[in-house]
Design an enzyme around this catalytic site. Structure first.
Site, PDB file in Angstrom:
ATOM      1  N   ASP A 109       0.860  -1.185   0.000  1.00  0.00           N
ATOM      2  CA  ASP A 109       0.000   0.000   0.000  1.00  0.00           C
ATOM      3  C   ASP A 109       0.894   1.232   0.000  1.00  0.00           C
ATOM      4  O   ASP A 109       1.765   1.373   0.863  1.00  0.00           O
ATOM      5  CB  ASP A 109      -0.912   0.013   1.224  1.00  0.00           C
ATOM      6  CG  ASP A 109      -2.142  -0.861   1.036  1.00  0.00           C
ATOM      7  OD1 ASP A 109      -3.005  -0.844   1.918  1.00  0.00           O
ATOM      8  OD2 ASP A 109      -2.237  -1.555   0.011  1.00  0.00           O
ATOM      9  N   HIS A 160      -6.034   2.605  -5.146  1.00  0.00           N
ATOM     10  CA  HIS A 160      -6.313   2.699  -3.709  1.00  0.00           C
ATOM     11  C   HIS A 160      -7.184   3.917  -3.410  1.00  0.00           C
ATOM     12  O   HIS A 160      -7.263   4.355  -2.261  1.00  0.00           O
ATOM     13  CB  HIS A 160      -4.995   2.767  -2.940  1.00  0.00           C
ATOM     14  CG  HIS A 160      -5.069   2.352  -1.501  1.00  0.00           C
ATOM     15  ND1 HIS A 160      -5.916   1.347  -1.035  1.00  0.00           N
ATOM     16  CD2 HIS A 160      -4.412   2.806  -0.394  1.00  0.00           C
ATOM     17  CE1 HIS A 160      -5.762   1.202   0.272  1.00  0.00           C
ATOM     18  NE2 HIS A 160      -4.864   2.085   0.688  1.00  0.00           N
ATOM     19  N   HIS A 164      -8.699   8.467  -0.433  1.00  0.00           N
ATOM     20  CA  HIS A 164      -8.656   7.479   0.642  1.00  0.00           C
ATOM     21  C   HIS A 164      -9.836   7.608   1.603  1.00  0.00           C
ATOM     22  O   HIS A 164      -9.671   7.617   2.826  1.00  0.00           O
ATOM     23  CB  HIS A 164      -7.341   7.613   1.420  1.00  0.00           C
ATOM     24  CG  HIS A 164      -6.881   6.316   2.014  1.00  0.00           C
ATOM     25  ND1 HIS A 164      -7.381   5.819   3.198  1.00  0.00           N
ATOM     26  CD2 HIS A 164      -5.964   5.421   1.600  1.00  0.00           C
ATOM     27  CE1 HIS A 164      -6.794   4.686   3.482  1.00  0.00           C
ATOM     28  NE2 HIS A 164      -5.931   4.409   2.523  1.00  0.00           N
ATOM     29  N   HIS A 258       3.330  -2.190   4.027  1.00  0.00           N
ATOM     30  CA  HIS A 258       3.242  -0.757   3.769  1.00  0.00           C
ATOM     31  C   HIS A 258       4.623  -0.226   3.404  1.00  0.00           C
ATOM     32  O   HIS A 258       5.605  -0.479   4.111  1.00  0.00           O
ATOM     33  CB  HIS A 258       2.678  -0.021   4.982  1.00  0.00           C
ATOM     34  CG  HIS A 258       1.209  -0.222   5.157  1.00  0.00           C
ATOM     35  ND1 HIS A 258       0.675  -1.337   5.759  1.00  0.00           N
ATOM     36  CD2 HIS A 258       0.153   0.539   4.770  1.00  0.00           C
ATOM     37  CE1 HIS A 258      -0.646  -1.253   5.749  1.00  0.00           C
ATOM     38  NE2 HIS A 258      -0.997  -0.126   5.153  1.00  0.00           N
TER      39      HIS A 258
END
Length: 326
Positions: A109, A160, A164, A258
């Protein structure tokens, strides 16, 4: 007053027991909106511990924070107790691959850049391992060069969302705008290829989110290995990251890491070598399935598909003398 104190202590103890249950994974971190990334770079993720009922932390009716029962000693993780397995299966979303094969699917991510993605890409290139990077609007605007590099080196660039948000609170049109804006900015950087993989922001989803995104051509990608790696002020070193990942390793695993984590960047090479030493092979999500070929989630057989322009895991076995830094 005494009774209130006793009840308070009991609740606290119950919370501690739930929070430390080694059999259950943490929820996906609760990211701030993308526009806040720079301001809150060092307080980026506010973690929420998941109890038995994941829906209680979600923002919309019938919405969930993704969570799962973790792998122990190579066992296959499960989402059967979480309440959302039927809608995950219904919409062909992924959280594991083919659990009969020793294959691993590496995903990152990328909400914002913390200086470690170049090193991560260097390791992946050296080790000849494919990965998927899920990027936000903030990321593609600020780091187009890295997005280009991801694609040029054969990795998947996934969506993504633009800002967000918790997409379970959005209308179908709002979800479309969130995803289209990322795709429009990203496509020119990745050879004008459509984006076909989505990771719901914050790990929050419901039937509405999965349905709308699937109609837009996306396969939702969750995960079966994760640990608390997103807090940049609580990094614990490469050895810790290595141990957290390897303890959860299982056939068909989709790993969530991450890119903001210095621990992940430092440990990645050792994790790859250690997994290969156990007989695992790193594969691309494109080898697993495609947006129009949903995979049976647990103990299912993945449709065979040869990915194009994707690094193949054909490098020799790791040097037995190479060890993860202690």
């Amino acid at each position: 007053m005494k009774r209130l104190t006793t009840v308070t202590i009991a609740i606290a103890l119950m919370g501690a027991l739930l929070g430390t249950n080694a059999g259950f994974a943490l929820q996906h971190p609760d990211h701030p909106a993308v526009g806040e990334h720079k301001e809150h770079k060092h307080n980026h993720h506010k973690h929420q511990m998941r109890g038995m009922k994941t829906a209680r932390n979600a923002q919309a009716p019938n919405a969930y924070h993704f969570g799962f029962k973790k792998s122990v000693n190579g066992s296959i993780p499960s989402i059967r107790e979480e309440g959302f397995e039927p809608i995950v299966q219904k919409h062909g979303a992924l959280f594991v691959g083919d659990t009969s094969k020793k294959e691993l699917f590496l995903t990152f991510d990328n909400g914002y850049e913390n200086g470690f993605t170049p090193k991560i890409l260097d390791v992946l290139k050296t080790k000849n391992v494919p990965a998927a990077f899920f990027i936000t609007g903030h990321y593609v605007k600020e780091h187009a060069d890295l997005v280009k590099r991801m694609a040029n080196e054969g990795h998947i660039v996934g969506n993504h969302s633009w800002t967000h948000p918790d997409m379970s609170t959005l209308s179908a049109e709002q979800i479309k705008v969130e995803l289209d804006k990322v795709e429009q900015q990203t496509m020119p950087l990745i050879g004008n290829k459509k984006m076909t993989y989505l990771r719901p922001p914050r790990g929050i989803f419901n039937d509405h989110v999965l349905h709308v995104s699937k109609q837009l051509g996306y396969t939702n990608v969750f995960w079966s290995i994760a640990y608390k790696d997103w807090d940049v002020r609580a990094q614990k070193g490469a050895q810790y990251a290595h141990k957290q990942v390897m303890a959860q390793l299982h056939p068909g695993a989709i790993l969530l890491l991450h890119s903001v984590s210095s621990d992940n960047a430092a440990a990645l090479g050792g994790i790859i070598d250690a997994a290969r030493a156990q007989g695992y092979e790193f594969k691309s999500l494109d080898d697993l399935t495609s947006a129009n070929q949903p995979l049976q989630l647990e103990n299912g057989q993945a449709p065979e598909k040869e990915a194009e322009n994707t690094p193949k895991d054909k490098s020799p076995a790791p040097d037995k003398t190479e060890k993860t830094k202690k």
